[in-house]
Design a protein around this motif. Structure first.
Motif, mmCIF file in Angstrom:
data_model
loop_
_atom_site.group_PDB
_atom_site.id
_atom_site.type_symbol
_atom_site.label_atom_id
_atom_site.label_comp_id
_atom_site.label_asym_id
_atom_site.label_seq_id
_atom_site.Cartn_x
_atom_site.Cartn_y
_atom_site.Cartn_z
ATOM 1 N N LEU A 1 37.252 39.353 42.581
ATOM 2 C CA LEU A 1 36.582 39.113 41.381
ATOM 3 C C LEU A 1 37.392 38.217 40.645
ATOM 4 C CD1 LEU A 1 35.271 42.763 40.689
ATOM 5 C CD2 LEU A 1 34.064 40.796 41.367
ATOM 6 N N ALA A 2 38.567 38.215 40.474
ATOM 7 C CA ALA A 2 39.540 37.277 39.702
ATOM 8 C C ALA A 2 39.302 36.016 40.162
ATOM 9 C CB ALA A 2 40.939 37.755 39.488
ATOM 10 N N LEU A 3 39.193 35.701 41.298
ATOM 11 C CA LEU A 3 39.143 34.329 41.879
ATOM 12 C C LEU A 3 37.717 33.787 41.428
ATOM 13 C CD1 LEU A 3 40.704 34.336 45.256
ATOM 14 C CD2 LEU A 3 41.710 33.372 43.240
ATOM 15 N N ILE A 4 36.675 34.700 41.466
ATOM 16 C CA ILE A 4 35.436 34.189 41.272
ATOM 17 C C ILE A 4 35.286 34.027 39.776
ATOM 18 C CG2 ILE A 4 32.948 35.087 40.989
ATOM 19 C CD1 ILE A 4 33.535 36.714 43.695
ATOM 20 N N VAL A 5 35.688 35.092 38.697
ATOM 21 C CA VAL A 5 35.282 34.566 37.322
ATOM 22 C C VAL A 5 36.412 33.542 36.687
ATOM 23 C CG1 VAL A 5 34.462 37.012 36.954
ATOM 24 C CG2 VAL A 5 36.857 36.450 36.865
ATOM 25 N N ASN A 6 37.372 33.174 37.610
ATOM 26 C CA ASN A 6 38.283 32.182 37.261
ATOM 27 C C ASN A 6 37.532 30.673 37.317
ATOM 28 O OD1 ASN A 6 40.871 31.228 36.232
ATOM 29 N ND2 ASN A 6 41.293 30.396 38.261
ATOM 30 N N GLN A 7 36.434 30.817 38.007
ATOM 31 C CA GLN A 7 35.902 29.491 38.233
ATOM 32 C C GLN A 7 35.106 29.015 37.074
ATOM 33 O OE1 GLN A 7 36.387 27.583 40.690
ATOM 34 N NE2 GLN A 7 37.887 29.266 41.601
ATOM 35 N N ALA B 1 32.759 39.869 31.253
ATOM 36 C CA ALA B 1 32.378 41.159 30.591
ATOM 37 C C ALA B 1 31.916 42.097 31.238
ATOM 38 C CB ALA B 1 31.438 40.825 29.452
ATOM 39 N N LEU B 2 30.964 42.104 32.386
ATOM 40 C CA LEU B 2 30.468 42.919 33.198
ATOM 41 C C LEU B 2 31.520 43.372 34.130
ATOM 42 C CD1 LEU B 2 26.832 41.408 34.063
ATOM 43 C CD2 LEU B 2 27.430 43.251 32.586
ATOM 44 N N VAL B 3 32.448 42.504 34.652
ATOM 45 C CA VAL B 3 33.342 42.771 35.527
ATOM 46 C C VAL B 3 34.404 43.825 34.730
ATOM 47 C CG1 VAL B 3 35.326 41.937 37.013
ATOM 48 C CG2 VAL B 3 33.401 40.661 36.910
ATOM 49 N N GLY C 1 38.663 51.465 39.060
ATOM 50 C CA GLY C 1 39.951 50.807 39.306
ATOM 51 C C GLY C 1 40.101 49.457 39.593
ATOM 52 N N VAL C 2 38.983 48.879 40.141
ATOM 53 C CA VAL C 2 38.910 47.343 40.529
ATOM 54 C C VAL C 2 39.207 46.754 39.317
ATOM 55 C CG1 VAL C 2 37.427 45.380 41.359
ATOM 56 C CG2 VAL C 2 37.655 47.580 42.819
ATOM 57 N N PRO C 3 38.593 46.426 38.118
ATOM 58 C CA PRO C 3 38.658 45.705 37.007
ATOM 59 C C PRO C 3 40.243 45.915 36.571
ATOM 60 C CG PRO C 3 36.577 47.186 36.697
ATOM 61 C CD PRO C 3 37.431 47.721 37.891
ATOM 62 N N PHE C 4 41.006 46.862 36.714
ATOM 63 C CA PHE C 4 42.079 46.729 36.446
ATOM 64 C C PHE C 4 42.973 45.672 37.006
ATOM 65 C CE2 PHE C 4 46.684 47.929 37.384
ATOM 66 C CZ PHE C 4 47.154 47.763 36.068
ATOM 67 N N PHE C 5 42.981 45.435 38.368
ATOM 68 C CA PHE C 5 43.375 44.470 39.146
ATOM 69 C C PHE C 5 42.716 42.958 38.544
ATOM 70 C CE2 PHE C 5 44.535 47.793 41.812
ATOM 71 C CZ PHE C 5 46.051 47.400 42.112
ATOM 72 N N ALA C 6 41.460 43.203 38.368
ATOM 73 C CA ALA C 6 40.679 41.812 38.124
ATOM 74 C C ALA C 6 41.328 41.087 36.775
ATOM 75 C CB ALA C 6 39.179 41.863 37.885
ATOM 76 N N ILE C 7 41.592 41.957 35.807
ATOM 77 C CA ILE C 7 42.154 41.739 34.422
ATOM 78 C C ILE C 7 43.641 40.917 34.738
ATOM 79 C CG2 ILE C 7 42.766 42.517 32.251
ATOM 80 C CD1 ILE C 7 40.640 44.748 32.355
ATOM 81 N N LEU C 8 44.566 41.750 35.294
ATOM 82 C CA LEU C 8 45.714 41.409 35.449
ATOM 83 C C LEU C 8 45.960 40.180 36.100
ATOM 84 C CD1 LEU C 8 47.917 44.447 35.754
ATOM 85 C CD2 LEU C 8 47.634 43.148 33.734
#
Length: 316
Positions: free
Chosen positions: A113-119, A129-131, A191-198
């Motif tokens: 998710l972090a790689l996707i929303v970083n694009q 915001a949804l993630v 828990g997934v959003p925690f990793f995505a944020i960091l």
């Protein structure tokens, strides 16, 4: 007779004089430590007192419902845990299974998710915001949401039965074959959003010129990820997995609300068993002994993980 010019004596050897506006060499060097001492002592008190209190209680029989048995017990509570408690080792085994599965899946999904929303794409702000929104939901509310979703009368299984994909009255939380995947999915949502944020925060600090140089050298996306992105994310991955591992090890609210440790003890972690012994059985001495064991295990695993990952070294 010509006057001779007065020659000033040379300055004494040693430390040069302090410039105006700066403290001299006699200024107290311990002043910063003295200013930090009250806060450090306060934090030490908040950490040391509970640890020592639990350790002291673990050496005693402390049960208000059986006051005639209270008193010093030595290591009897620990001996009981390791030799006479049939539920101790299964709860420890499930705890490590729970932490391992959760950390692995949360890290992989969060990194994706972090790689996707970083694009850069249209609606990226809304996607971010949804993630991140599940992370803003409290643990009690998260448990309630998934309890309603897994309800056999009004939840997901009811709609699946309407589509012919199951039978009515099926409860995933009551079946030993489906309860573990069900609670894993519920915890992943939180828990997934925690990793995505960091990881997203660290991704945004990767220098763009590294990717441009790699493209000029003919490196594809896979090689750029392995040799640029992943090494840069090493410290963020180590820190996030360590923090999340500690939290998942101590997870009580979601499992207690969804399953209560059931069915047949299939989802009982060590912290959940400790809470059950302390709250339901009022055996604070034995619960403190299990808490001490959990503290030592968690401390050892954390130090070993930091040692093996070489966390705190120079950034690649």
């Amino acid at each position: 007779m010509a006057e001779t010019a007065a020659v000033a004596p040379p300055p004494p050897r040693g430390r040069p004089p302090a410039p105006p506006g700066r403290r001299g060499p006699t200024a107290p060097r311990r002043l910063p430590y003295l200013l930090l001492a009250p806060a450090a002592l306060l934090m030490l008190g908040f950490i040391a007192y509970p640890v020592l209190s639990v350790l002291s209680t673990s050496l005693r029989n402390d049960n208000p419902t059986k006051p005639w048995r209270n008193g010093f017990a030595g290591l009897d509570n620990f001996v009981t845990a390791f030799t006479d408690d049939p539920d101790f080792w299964p709860s420890v085994g499930f705890t490590f299974q729970w932490v391992g599965v959760q950390i692995a899946l949360q890290l992989l999904l969060g990194l994706g998710l972090a790689l996707i929303v970083n694009q850069t794409f249209a609606g990226r702000a809304l996607a971010r915001a949804l993630v991140f929104s599940p992370w803003a939901v409290s643990g009690v509310l998260t448990s309630t949401i998934w309890l309603l979703l897994y309800n056999s009368q009004t939840g997901v299984t009811r709609y699946l039965a309407d589509l012919g994909a199951g039978s009515y009255g099926t409860s995933w939380l009551s079946d030993t074959g489906t309860v573990f995947p069900a609670v894993v999915v519920a915890e992943l949502w939180r828990g997934v959003p925690f990793f995505a944020i960091l990881l997203l925060a660290d991704l945004q600090s990767v220098p763009k010129d590294l990717y441009e140089a790699a493209q000029m050298d003919g490196a594809g996306r896979a090689r750029q990820f392995l040799h640029i992105t992943l090494p840069h994310l090493k410290h963020a991955i180590v820190l996030s997995t360590l923090l999340r591992g500690v939290w998942e090890f101590n997870n009580v609210d979601l499992l207690y609300t969804l399953t209560g440790g059931g069915p047949a003890g299939e989802t009982t972690t060590l912290p959940l068993r400790i809470a059950s012994i302390a709250v339901d059985s009022h055996d604070f001495g034995y619960a403190s002994a299990l808490t001490t064991v959990a503290f030592v295990v968690l401390l050892f695993c954390s130090l070993l993980y930091l040692r093996l990952s070489k966390f705190g070294g120079d950034r690649p």
